[in-house]
Write a protein that holds these residues in place. Structure first.
Motif, PDB file in Angstrom:
ATOM      1  N   LYS A  27       0.833  -1.215   0.000  1.00  0.00           N
ATOM      2  CA  LYS A  27       0.000   0.000   0.000  1.00  0.00           C
ATOM      3  C   LYS A  27       0.864   1.262   0.000  1.00  0.00           C
ATOM      4  CE  LYS A  27      -2.553  -0.439   3.591  1.00  0.00           C
ATOM      5  NZ  LYS A  27      -3.597  -0.206   4.592  1.00  0.00           N
ATOM      6  N   LYS A  31       1.093   3.991  -2.996  1.00  0.00           N
ATOM      7  CA  LYS A  31       0.831   5.406  -2.693  1.00  0.00           C
ATOM      8  C   LYS A  31       1.955   6.280  -3.232  1.00  0.00           C
ATOM      9  CE  LYS A  31       0.027   8.443   1.279  1.00  0.00           C
ATOM     10  NZ  LYS A  31      -0.158   8.478   2.738  1.00  0.00           N
ATOM     11  N   LEU A  74      -5.996   2.551   0.750  1.00  0.00           N
ATOM     12  CA  LEU A  74      -6.565   1.412   0.028  1.00  0.00           C
ATOM     13  C   LEU A  74      -7.233   0.405   0.960  1.00  0.00           C
ATOM     14  CD1 LEU A  74      -3.738   0.830  -2.581  1.00  0.00           C
ATOM     15  CD2 LEU A  74      -5.941   1.966  -2.925  1.00  0.00           C
ATOM     16  N   VAL A 114     -12.485   2.399  -0.405  1.00  0.00           N
ATOM     17  CA  VAL A 114     -11.177   3.058  -0.302  1.00  0.00           C
ATOM     18  C   VAL A 114     -11.427   4.530   0.044  1.00  0.00           C
ATOM     19  CG1 VAL A 114     -10.024   1.520  -1.944  1.00  0.00           C
ATOM     20  CG2 VAL A 114     -11.096   3.618  -2.770  1.00  0.00           C
ATOM     21  N   ILE A 116      -9.647   7.729  -1.369  1.00  0.00           N
ATOM     22  CA  ILE A 116      -8.680   8.390  -2.229  1.00  0.00           C
ATOM     23  C   ILE A 116      -9.270   9.754  -2.584  1.00  0.00           C
ATOM     24  CG2 ILE A 116      -7.401   8.325  -4.400  1.00  0.00           C
ATOM     25  CD1 ILE A 116      -7.722   5.237  -4.306  1.00  0.00           C
ATOM     26  N   TYR A 164     -14.296   2.485 -10.547  1.00  0.00           N
ATOM     27  CA  TYR A 164     -14.291   3.196  -9.277  1.00  0.00           C
ATOM     28  C   TYR A 164     -15.570   3.998  -9.140  1.00  0.00           C
ATOM     29  CZ  TYR A 164     -12.054   6.086 -12.806  1.00  0.00           C
ATOM     30  OH  TYR A 164     -11.739   6.710 -13.984  1.00  0.00           O
TER      31      TYR A 164
END
Length: 168
Positions: A27, A31, A74, A114, A116, A164
Motif C-alpha cells: 500500500k 501510494k 486502500l 477506499v 482516495i 471506481y
C-alpha cells in the motif's frame, strides 16, 4: 520466448497469506508510485489549461501548491488471490545465447471501499475501487550468486479492469 517446462499451479492460500503479510508495504509503495506519476501529470495538464479552469470557476492558479492527494488509503484488506501460476521460460538473447527466467502470474481481485481524495481546485473523492487483473512477477536473469535473480520485474501483460465510484 517459449516455455521451458509446463506451468505449475501455486497454492492460492499460500499466495493470499504472503499478500496479507506484504499488504502494508505494498500500500505504501503504491501510494508513493501513484504520487510520483499522477500528481506531476495532473499539474502539467492543469498548467496548460488555466484559462479553462478559470472559465469553470475552479480555483487552481498554482498547480504546484493546489494539486495534491488529501487522502490515499486502500483499506486494511489485501486483494484476493484468484489464481497463481509459475511459468519457467527460456529467452533468446540478442547474442543468440539462451537465458532462463521464471514468471509468477498472480490473478488478483480488489473490490472494496477506499479513501482516495485528490484536490485540484475541486475535491475529487473515490470511495470504492474494483481492480481485477493478472500481475506478473518475473525473475530474470539467473545469476550464480545470491540473490540468484539479477532483477525482479513486475508488470501487467494485459490491461487490468479498473472501475471506481466517486463520492462527495
Amino acid at each position: 520466448v517459449h516455455a521451458a517446462h509446463e506451468q505449475a499451479e501455486v497454492s492460492v492460500t499460500g499466495m493470499q497469506s504472503l499478500l496479507a503479510q506484504l499488504w502494508p508495504e505494498i500500500k505504501e509503495t503504491l501510494k508513493t508510485k501513484v504520487q510520483e506519476a499522477v500528481i506531476p501529470a495532473i499539474r502539467k495538464t492543469v498548467s496548460g489549461r488555466k484559462r479553462l479552469f478559470s472559465t469553470l470557476r475552479i480555483d487552481c492558479t498554482n498547480p504546484e501548491k493546489d494539486v495534491m492527494f488529501e487522502a490515499f488509503d486502500l483499506g486494511k484488506e489485501p486483494p484476493c488471490v484468484v489464481h497463481a501460476v509459475v511459468m519457467p521460460m527460456k529467452h533468446k538473447k540478442s547474442t543468440g545465447q539462451e537465458e532462463k527466467s521464471v514468471t509468477l502470474e498472480i490473478g488478483i481481485k480488489f473490490d472494496q471501499a477506499v479513501d482516495i481524495a485528490l484536490k485540484c481546485g475541486v475535491r475529487i473523492h473515490i470511495s470504492h475501487l474494483l481492480f481485477h487483473g493478472n500481475v506478473n512477477i518475473q525473475f530474470r536473469p539467473f545469476v550464480p550468486e545470491v540473490p540468484i535473480a539479477g532483477a525482479v520485474h513486475t508488470f501487467f501483460l494485459d490491461v487490468p479492469q479498473i472501475t471506481y465510484r466517486f463520492d462527495k
